[in-house]
Structure formats: structure tokens, C-alpha cells
Write a protein that holds these residues in place. Structure first.
Motif, PDB file in Angstrom:
ATOM      1  N   ASN A   1       0.953  -1.092  -0.110  1.00 34.72           N
ATOM      2  CA  ASN A   1       0.074  -0.020  -0.056  1.00 34.72           C
ATOM      3  C   ASN A   1       0.853   1.483   0.145  1.00 34.72           C
ATOM      4  O   ASN A   1       1.670   1.318   0.786  1.00 34.72           O
ATOM      5  N   PRO A   2       0.948   2.152  -1.075  1.00 32.31           N
ATOM      6  CA  PRO A   2       1.771   3.400  -0.826  1.00 32.31           C
ATOM      7  C   PRO A   2       1.668   4.094   0.214  1.00 32.31           C
ATOM      8  O   PRO A   2       2.863   5.016   0.366  1.00 32.31           O
ATOM      9  N   TYR A   3       0.432   4.058   0.849  1.00 31.46           N
ATOM     10  CA  TYR A   3       0.487   4.667   2.226  1.00 31.46           C
ATOM     11  C   TYR A   3       1.653   4.365   3.281  1.00 31.46           C
ATOM     12  O   TYR A   3       2.000   4.963   4.064  1.00 31.46           O
ATOM     13  N   ASN A   4       2.031   3.272   3.067  1.00 32.13           N
ATOM     14  CA  ASN A   4       2.856   2.366   3.889  1.00 32.13           C
ATOM     15  C   ASN A   4       4.345   2.546   3.566  1.00 32.13           C
ATOM     16  O   ASN A   4       5.197   1.903   4.172  1.00 32.13           O
ATOM     17  N   TRP A   5       4.560   3.125   2.478  1.00 32.14           N
ATOM     18  CA  TRP A   5       6.019   3.341   1.905  1.00 32.14           C
ATOM     19  C   TRP A   5       6.682   4.088   2.910  1.00 32.14           C
ATOM     20  O   TRP A   5       6.143   4.928   3.666  1.00 32.14           O
ATOM     21  N   SER A   6       8.093   4.042   3.050  1.00 33.99           N
ATOM     22  CA  SER A   6       8.737   4.708   3.860  1.00 33.99           C
ATOM     23  C   SER A   6       8.792   6.376   3.237  1.00 33.99           C
ATOM     24  O   SER A   6       8.652   6.419   2.292  1.00 33.99           O
ATOM     25  N   ILE A   7       9.123   7.129   4.122  1.00 36.26           N
ATOM     26  CA  ILE A   7       9.272   8.622   4.009  1.00 36.26           C
ATOM     27  C   ILE A   7      10.178   9.023   2.843  1.00 36.26           C
ATOM     28  O   ILE A   7       9.887   9.824   1.774  1.00 36.26           O
ATOM     29  N   GLN A   8      11.266   8.073   2.601  1.00 31.24           N
ATOM     30  CA  GLN A   8      12.224   8.207   1.992  1.00 31.24           C
ATOM     31  C   GLN A   8      11.862   8.041   0.424  1.00 31.24           C
ATOM     32  O   GLN A   8      11.795   8.760  -0.478  1.00 31.24           O
ATOM     33  N   ARG A   9      11.275   6.801   0.249  1.00 31.18           N
ATOM     34  CA  ARG A   9      10.474   6.488  -1.002  1.00 31.18           C
ATOM     35  C   ARG A   9       9.455   7.466  -1.528  1.00 31.18           C
ATOM     36  O   ARG A   9       9.337   7.633  -2.659  1.00 31.18           O
ATOM     37  N   LYS A  10       8.569   7.770  -0.645  1.00 32.95           N
ATOM     38  CA  LYS A  10       7.660   8.680  -0.865  1.00 32.95           C
ATOM     39  C   LYS A  10       8.265   9.977  -1.496  1.00 32.95           C
ATOM     40  O   LYS A  10       7.720  10.575  -2.748  1.00 32.95           O
ATOM     41  N   TRP A  11       9.378  10.699  -0.782  1.00 33.23           N
ATOM     42  CA  TRP A  11       9.745  11.797  -1.397  1.00 33.23           C
ATOM     43  C   TRP A  11      10.757  11.549  -2.612  1.00 33.23           C
ATOM     44  O   TRP A  11      10.694  12.539  -3.557  1.00 33.23           O
ATOM     45  N   ILE A  12      11.161  10.484  -2.770  1.00 31.49           N
ATOM     46  CA  ILE A  12      11.738  10.076  -4.042  1.00 31.49           C
ATOM     47  C   ILE A  12      10.704  10.483  -5.412  1.00 31.49           C
ATOM     48  O   ILE A  12      10.970  10.946  -6.208  1.00 31.49           O
ATOM     49  N   VAL A  13       9.658   9.353  -4.995  1.00 32.56           N
ATOM     50  CA  VAL A  13       8.586   9.380  -6.231  1.00 32.56           C
ATOM     51  C   VAL A  13       8.110  10.671  -6.357  1.00 32.56           C
ATOM     52  O   VAL A  13       7.831  11.267  -7.542  1.00 32.56           O
ATOM     53  N   THR A  14       7.653  11.512  -4.964  1.00 35.09           N
ATOM     54  CA  THR A  14       7.148  12.769  -5.242  1.00 35.09           C
ATOM     55  C   THR A  14       7.864  13.646  -6.094  1.00 35.09           C
ATOM     56  O   THR A  14       7.715  14.573  -6.644  1.00 35.09           O
ATOM     57  N   GLY A  15       9.224  13.733  -5.457  1.00 34.48           N
ATOM     58  CA  GLY A  15      10.400  14.603  -6.359  1.00 34.48           C
ATOM     59  C   GLY A  15      10.642  14.528  -7.744  1.00 34.48           C
ATOM     60  O   GLY A  15      10.444  15.433  -8.420  1.00 34.48           O
ATOM     61  N   ALA A  16      10.458  12.995  -8.053  1.00 37.72           N
ATOM     62  CA  ALA A  16      10.688  12.784  -9.630  1.00 37.72           C
ATOM     63  C   ALA A  16       9.395  13.592 -10.242  1.00 37.72           C
ATOM     64  O   ALA A  16       9.435  14.020 -11.262  1.00 37.72           O
ATOM     65  N   ALA A  17       8.067  13.320  -9.548  1.00 35.20           N
ATOM     66  CA  ALA A  17       6.821  13.707 -10.249  1.00 35.20           C
ATOM     67  C   ALA A  17       6.951  15.430 -10.341  1.00 35.20           C
ATOM     68  O   ALA A  17       6.539  15.957 -11.383  1.00 35.20           O
ATOM     69  N   LEU A  18       7.491  16.000  -9.229  1.00 34.01           N
ATOM     70  CA  LEU A  18       7.524  17.374  -9.252  1.00 34.01           C
ATOM     71  C   LEU A  18       8.394  17.954 -10.403  1.00 34.01           C
ATOM     72  O   LEU A  18       8.210  18.992 -10.616  1.00 34.01           O
TER      73      LEU A  18
END
Length: 530
Positions: free
Chosen positions: A57-74
């Protein structure tokens, strides 16, 4: 432009998975399911998450992984809109090569930008449902690749019509890419507090990307002098980032992840394992029809949505109008070259960055409003999204327009009207962000946030397409002072919308069946919320 709305919500299971070696999701045994759009029969298994801590579940990803994916999208959020306005600093060169003539009351050279924005308005309504089926990652890579291919004919165009048509397609892709990026944020950040910074970054990067085109590519016309290099450079940049997006953007749509798990289980065990979304999904052609008609219906029947769309669309359209008016004003007053007028639009970007800081403060006011919410205790007040926008609209957009208008004298330094541009940029950033968040919150409870935000996004792109076409006539007929003043008066009128919403917002929401979820369609299919 879409804003991140409510994301998927992973359900909690009541039974263990039938085969933990195949997947880490839980299943529910359901007998006698009979759905017109799904397999029928007994012993049908509905797949869900393996409890609240399922690592898939993407809600349970680590903060680091969330920011990597979010940063790439941004990063993509900032890059793709550059294609929209960068061509404006080469209008004269393109006119000369293709024998296009601008008239005193109409600028034919603006058609490649108009078609770009119209493509965005159309694509976001027609093709958005496809993202629900193919997922964020695949959808982004497909449309990004097509967008990249459309840069090639823009660089090699042998006639003006080729530019107009290919930019219609590239503008449509940019709108879809922006929407795909906006859905990533609510897919992985689970609450308003954690989403506030990513959402604010998303909107400011989209706005600055839309504004920076003339600033970043003005040097091409100054030092190279060949407008085709605007697209050659973009082709190099966009091609270089394709592997970046391929490696770093993961699938974030929970429903798509579960659907793939179910498909894998069906393939491995030949069992009847499906997700609830697969069982409930309407045929694609019906969803396409709904996606095209529902935003228009909401826009025509919901006064709050209509007023908000007008307010936000005018603000967003002003970014594109400045690509025309700034050239006329600064060329006429100071005798600047066309490429130099592109640089001065950096003042709008400065204002947008300052507006970003104001939106962060606005997010704090919104979260704090939960303490005094008597309508839904513990939940923030939707109208609290608009507090900072009132100040930004009146002082920023309205005040900035009048500063821009009445400092347009050749004996005043160029920095004076540029200050007005920065003030307007500040107001635009705050208003567009506030409207997107407010409409999302107001319609989220009923499940119509997706259609409402699509209506706003389509309105923004439509106004961005047509408003600048009036710039040549306005600034020629009315003059620099009164043309900008007219825009200031329009902004003044629209700026009363948030005042009314804050004053009567609760009553207005209570009267709206779509905000309250009291329409029959909501009861039947749950609206359209992701």
C-alpha cells in the motif's frame, strides 16, 4: 490544471489471504455476487490489502521512498509546461518564416499557444478515465513519450499549420501529465497535514513552469537567432529526463496495484479473484461519456463551482495574457527587443514564489480551523482554504494590475511596471492554489471532487487559450493604461467571490446536492472520487 484530490483508501480485510506465497493482500469470500460488469457465480474472492500495514500500500511506503517518487513527479511538473509559453518570444521570427501577419486588432501569431491550451482543456476531460485503468506509471510514460515525439515536428515544421496541430497534441499531453502527477500526491500522502507541502510545491512548480518559458528561452533568440533551437533544446532536455522518470516514478494508484495482484493470482491459480473496483467498474465507454458530460453539468448547475472556475481561470489565463501584453508594453515604452520582454516576465515568477510562501501559511490557517468547526468537529473548515486568497486577490491581482497599468510611462523606469507584474504573480499563485484546494474539499465528501476539479482545469485552459487573443486589440484600442485597468476591474469583481464563500459558504454547501451527495447518481455509483 488539476490539484491533488482525495486518494485511494486501502480497506482492511477480515480474513487471511488464500495463498500468501502469491501475494501480500487479504481476500474476502463472497457468495452469489452478480454484477453486470463483472464475472458472476459463487465462490468469488474479493482481493483487498493485507491489513493496514501492507507494505504494498503506497500509504505505508517509507518517507524516503515517498519523497523520491514525489520529487521525480515534481520535476516533471516544472519541465513539461515550459513547452507552452516558450514559443511566444519567437513570434516575429515565426511570422516572417511562414508569412503570418498580425493585425492591429488580432494576433495570428498566438494560434500555436491557443491550440496548446485548447488541447489541454480537451484531453483532460476526454482521456482522464484511461488513467484509472492503466495506472499512474504507465500512463505517465506513455503520454510523456508521445509528448516528446510531438516536439520533433515543432522543431522541423515547414508550415504554420504543423505548429498549430502538433502543439494542440503536446498541450493535451501536458494537461494529462500534470493530472497524473497531481494524483501521485494523494495516492501516497494520507492526510491533509502531510500533503500540504507536496501540494503547494506541485502548484508553484506548475505555475512557474508555465511562466518561465519566455524567460528561459529568451537567450535562444538573443544569441542564436533561430527559433527552431527553442524546440531542439527542449527535445534534448525532455529526452534526457525520460530515463529519469522511467526509473523513479512508481505505480502509486492503490486500485491498480491490487488489480495487478488479482490478475497475477487468477493467472497462477485460475481462481475467481477480483478487486472490488473490478467488480464495480462501469464499461469504459460509459466512463468516458460521464467524464465528458459531468464536469460541464456541474459547471452549469453549481454556482459555487462556476464562480470559482471564473475566478481561477481568469487568474491562470493572465499568465498567458502577459506573454502578449508585456511584449506590447515594454516594446512600445522602452523600445526593447522581443527576447528582452521575455526576461521581464521573470518578475511574475518572483511573485509566484512569494505566493508559494503565502500558501504554506494558508495551509496552517486551514488546519487550525478544525478547532472551531461546529459543522464537522475536528475537521478543517473548507472555506478556511480561502482566507489568504482574499488578500492575495485584492492586493495582488487587482492592485498589481493597476500598478502595471499606471506605471506604464516611458519616463518611469521599467522596474515600476515589473513590480506590478510581480504583485499579480503573487496573487495568481495563491488564488489558483486556494480554488483548487477549496473545490477539492467542498466536493470530496460526496465523491464529485474529480469532476469538479476537472471543470476548473478545463476552464483554466480555455481562458488561457482565448484571453490572450484579445490582448492585441485591447492594448492597441484602449492603450496601455486602460487596457490593464480593464483587467484590474474584472479582477476586482471576481475577487468578491471568496468573500461571499467565506461569509455564506456553509449555507451554499448545504444547498448543493452535489456537495452533500444527495443526488441519485451518487447513491448508485459512489460519484467519481479516486
Amino acid at each position: 490544471m488539476n490539484t491533488p484530490a482525495a486518494g485511494h483508501r486501502g480497506g482492511r480485510s477480515s480474513s487471511p489471504p488464500p495463498d500468501e506465497s502469491l501475494q501480500s493482500a487479504s481476500t474476502l469470500r463472497v457468495d452469489g455476487i452478480d454484477s453486470p460488469s463483472s464475472p458472476t457465480g459463487k465462490h468469488l474472492t474479493v482481493l483487498d490489502w493485507d491489513g493496514p500495514n501492507d507494505p504494498g500500500n503506497p500509504y505505508n511506503w517509507s518517507i524516503q521512498r515517498k519523497w523520491i517518487v514525489t520529487g521525480a513527479a515534481l520535476v516533471g511538473t516544472f519541465l513539461v509546461p515550459l513547452n507552452g509559453t516558450s514559443i511566444t518570444i519567437a513570434a516575429q521570427a515565426i511570422n516572417q518564416e511562414f508569412n503570418v501577419h498580425d493585425h492591429p486588432n488580432f494576433s495570428n501569431s498566438y494560434w500555436p499557444i491557443t491550440s496548446w491550451s485548447l488541447g489541454g482543456a480537451l484531453f483532460i476531460i476526454v482521456f482522464l478515465p484511461l488513467m484509472e485503468d492503466i495506472g499512474v506509471r504507465i500512463g505517465y510514460l506513455i503520454f510523456y513519450s508521445f509528448f516528446l515525439l510531438m516536439i520533433i515536428p515543432q522543431a522541423l515544421a515547414h508550415n504554420f499549420a504543423t505548429l498549430v496541430v502538433t502543439r494542440f497534441l503536446s498541450g493535451g499531453c501536458v494537461a494529462l501529465l500534470a493530472n497524473t502527477i497531481s494524483s501521485i500526491i494523494p495516492d501516497i500522502w494520507g492526510d491533509d497535514k502531510s500533503r500540504s507541502l507536496p501540494v503547494s510545491l506541485y502548484i508553484v512548480l506548475y505555475m512557474t513552469g508555465s511562466t518561465l518559458g519566455p524567460v528561459m528561452f529568451g537567450g535562444v533568440m538573443q544569441h542564436i537567432g533561430n527559433w527552431r533551437w527553442i524546440f531542439y533544446i527542449q527535445l534534448i532536455i525532455y529526452a534526457a529526463f525520460l530515463p529519469f522518470f522511467y526509473l523513479l516514478i512508481s505505480e502509486t494508484r492503490g486500485g491498480v496495484i491490487l488489480k495487478r495482484r488479482a490478475k497475477q493470482i487468477r493467472k497462477s491459480t485460475r481462481g475467481k479473484v477480483y478487486t472490488q473496483a473490478e467488480l464495480d467498474a462501469a464499461p469504459l465507454h460509459l466512463r468516458l461519456l460521464k467524464s465528458m458530460t459531468r464536469p460541464a453539468y456541474l459547471l452549469g448547475t453549481e454556482p459555487v463551482l462556476f464562480a470559482s472556475t471564473c475566478w481561477s481561470a481568469f487568474s491562470f489565463g493572465t499568465v498567458f495574457l502577459f506573454t502578449q501584453s508585456v511584449e506590447q508594453v515594454f516594446t512600445g515604452l522602452y523600445g526593447w527587443e522581443e527576447y528582452s520582454t521575455g526576461y521581464v516576465q521573470g518578475a511574475v515568477v518572483i511573485g509566484e514564489v512569494l505566493g508559494f510562501l503565502a500558501t504554506l501559511y494558508g495551509s496552517q490557517l486551514y488546519l487550525k480551523s478544525a478547532a472551531r468547526n461546529t459543522e464537522s468537529p475536528g475537521q478543517p473548515i473548507p472555506e478556511a482554504r480561502l482566507y489568504v486568497s482574499v488578500f492575495a486577490s485584492f492586493l495582488g491581482i487587482v492592485g498589481g494590475m493597476f500598478v502595471y497599468a499606471w506605471t506604464s510611462y516611458p519616463w518611469l523606469p521599467w522596474i515600476a511596471p515589473a513590480v506590478g507584474l510581480a504583485m499579480v504573480g503573487f496573487g495568481i499563485q495563491v488564488v489558483v492554489s486556494a480554488v483548487a484546494d477549496y473545490i477539492t474539499d467542498a466536493y470530496a465528501e460526496s465523491g464529485y471532487a474529480g469532476s469538479a476539479v476537472s471543470a476548473v482545469a478545463a476552464g483554466e485552459n480555455a481562458v488561457a487559450a482565448f484571453l490572450p487573443l484579445a490582448a492585441e486589440s485591447m492594448y492597441t484600442t484602449l492603450g496601455y493604461h486602460w487596457a490593464s485597468s480593464l483587467l484590474g476591474f474584472l479582477a476586482l469583481l471576481l475577487s468578491f467571490a471568496p468573500v461571499v464563500f467565506i461569509w455564506k459558504g456553509r449555507q451554499l454547501r448545504a444547498r448543493s446536492p452535489f456537495m452533500q451527495g444527495d443526488v441519485e447518481e451518487t447513491k448508485q455509483d459512489g460519484g467519481d472520487e479516486r
